[in-house]
Design a protein around this motif. Sequence first.
Motif, PDB file in Angstrom:
ATOM      1  N   ASN A  43       0.667  -0.789   0.004  1.00  0.00           N
ATOM      2  CA  ASN A  43       0.322  -0.134   0.170  1.00  0.00           C
ATOM      3  C   ASN A  43       0.811   1.368   0.304  1.00  0.00           C
ATOM      4  O   ASN A  43       1.987   1.499   0.628  1.00  0.00           O
ATOM      5  CB  ASN A  43      -0.740   0.233   1.180  1.00  0.00           C
ATOM      6  N   THR A 102      -0.431   5.301   1.329  1.00  0.00           N
ATOM      7  CA  THR A 102      -1.485   5.618   1.475  1.00  0.00           C
ATOM      8  C   THR A 102      -1.530   7.265   2.007  1.00  0.00           C
ATOM      9  O   THR A 102      -0.580   7.084   2.625  1.00  0.00           O
ATOM     10  CB  THR A 102      -3.060   5.353   2.839  1.00  0.00           C
ATOM     11  N   GLY A 160      -5.700   9.890  -0.216  1.00  0.00           N
ATOM     12  CA  GLY A 160      -5.666   8.618  -1.062  1.00  0.00           C
ATOM     13  C   GLY A 160      -4.500   7.757  -0.340  1.00  0.00           C
ATOM     14  O   GLY A 160      -4.169   7.479   0.341  1.00  0.00           O
ATOM     15  N   GLY A 161      -5.128   6.455  -1.725  1.00  0.00           N
ATOM     16  CA  GLY A 161      -4.519   5.212  -1.566  1.00  0.00           C
ATOM     17  C   GLY A 161      -4.130   4.743  -2.590  1.00  0.00           C
ATOM     18  O   GLY A 161      -5.168   4.820  -3.260  1.00  0.00           O
ATOM     19  N   VAL A 162      -3.396   3.551  -2.873  1.00  0.00           N
ATOM     20  CA  VAL A 162      -3.096   2.795  -3.650  1.00  0.00           C
ATOM     21  C   VAL A 162      -3.099   1.337  -2.539  1.00  0.00           C
ATOM     22  O   VAL A 162      -2.175   1.625  -1.772  1.00  0.00           O
ATOM     23  CB  VAL A 162      -2.259   2.639  -4.888  1.00  0.00           C
ATOM     24  N   THR A 191      -2.952  -3.000  -3.070  1.00  0.00           N
ATOM     25  CA  THR A 191      -2.573  -3.868  -3.768  1.00  0.00           C
ATOM     26  C   THR A 191      -3.105  -5.572  -3.719  1.00  0.00           C
ATOM     27  O   THR A 191      -2.852  -5.998  -2.154  1.00  0.00           O
ATOM     28  CB  THR A 191      -1.796  -4.463  -5.010  1.00  0.00           C
ATOM     29  N   SER A 217     -10.940   3.512  -8.267  1.00  0.00           N
ATOM     30  CA  SER A 217     -10.572   2.761  -8.966  1.00  0.00           C
ATOM     31  C   SER A 217     -10.086   1.250  -8.467  1.00  0.00           C
ATOM     32  O   SER A 217      -9.572   1.537  -7.974  1.00  0.00           O
ATOM     33  CB  SER A 217      -9.608   3.930  -9.931  1.00  0.00           C
ATOM     34  N   VAL A 270      -5.826  -3.040  -8.016  1.00  0.00           N
ATOM     35  CA  VAL A 270      -5.014  -2.396  -7.365  1.00  0.00           C
ATOM     36  C   VAL A 270      -6.596  -1.577  -6.828  1.00  0.00           C
ATOM     37  O   VAL A 270      -6.895  -1.045  -8.229  1.00  0.00           O
ATOM     38  CB  VAL A 270      -4.331  -1.981  -8.642  1.00  0.00           C
ATOM     39  N   THR A 275      -7.592   1.902  -5.782  1.00  0.00           N
ATOM     40  CA  THR A 275      -6.952   3.568  -6.033  1.00  0.00           C
ATOM     41  C   THR A 275      -8.421   4.049  -5.516  1.00  0.00           C
ATOM     42  O   THR A 275      -9.692   4.561  -6.044  1.00  0.00           O
ATOM     43  CB  THR A 275      -6.276   3.803  -7.156  1.00  0.00           C
ATOM     44  N   TYR A 276      -8.450   5.169  -4.525  1.00  0.00           N
ATOM     45  CA  TYR A 276      -9.070   5.749  -3.878  1.00  0.00           C
ATOM     46  C   TYR A 276      -8.974   7.317  -2.989  1.00  0.00           C
ATOM     47  O   TYR A 276      -7.589   8.080  -3.339  1.00  0.00           O
ATOM     48  CB  TYR A 276     -10.031   5.156  -2.381  1.00  0.00           C
ATOM     49  N   GLY A 277     -10.025   8.801  -3.715  1.00  0.00           N
ATOM     50  CA  GLY A 277      -9.426   9.411  -2.849  1.00  0.00           C
ATOM     51  C   GLY A 277     -11.002   9.942  -2.695  1.00  0.00           C
ATOM     52  O   GLY A 277     -11.773   9.655  -2.864  1.00  0.00           O
TER      53      GLY A 277
END
Length: 168
Positions: free
Chosen positions: A81, A83, A95-97, A99, A148, A161, A163-165
């Motif tokens: 991650n 974040t 936000g963050g990404v 997996t 996403s 994956v 992805t949020y914001g």
Amino acid sequence: ITAANPDAEVLGTDVGSQTVRIRDRKTGEEVTLSFDDIKKGRLKFSATGKNGEVANMEIGGGEGKLPSWVPTYPGAKAQGNMTANGGGADGMGEGGVVTFTTPDPASRVTAFYEAKCKEMGMTVDLTQVSGSGGMVMGSDEGGKRTLSVTIGGGNGDTTFVLTYGRKR
């Protein structure tokens, strides 16, 4: 750090919490580095800007601290991650990404996130599905929250994956 940047000065260290506070002499901005989870593959940063803005970031294994509004696929295992959250002149945000992997097929993950976006009142901007993967992109009115998910299947586990914001 101070050898690489002569404007950086160490303000203090805390062995108990395994943190180091550093200030940029030119800007006055401070950063706190946390090494408490480094053995687990995580690194945390906290920075304070010259106007008092605060930002936090976590990089590493696991899902980090996902906000409660972000849906997590049941039984999926987080692999890594990045974040972040903080505030600036335009307000607070996060936000963050992250997996994840799951033994479920890509089509099931795609359907889950499409349904969750709709349940949260988001417009599903794009849903794309192929035999081995897909993509779901959603946002709420005004784009304050975005989600996403890029899904890839194949032999064995499905990897996706997330992805949020969010702007507050």
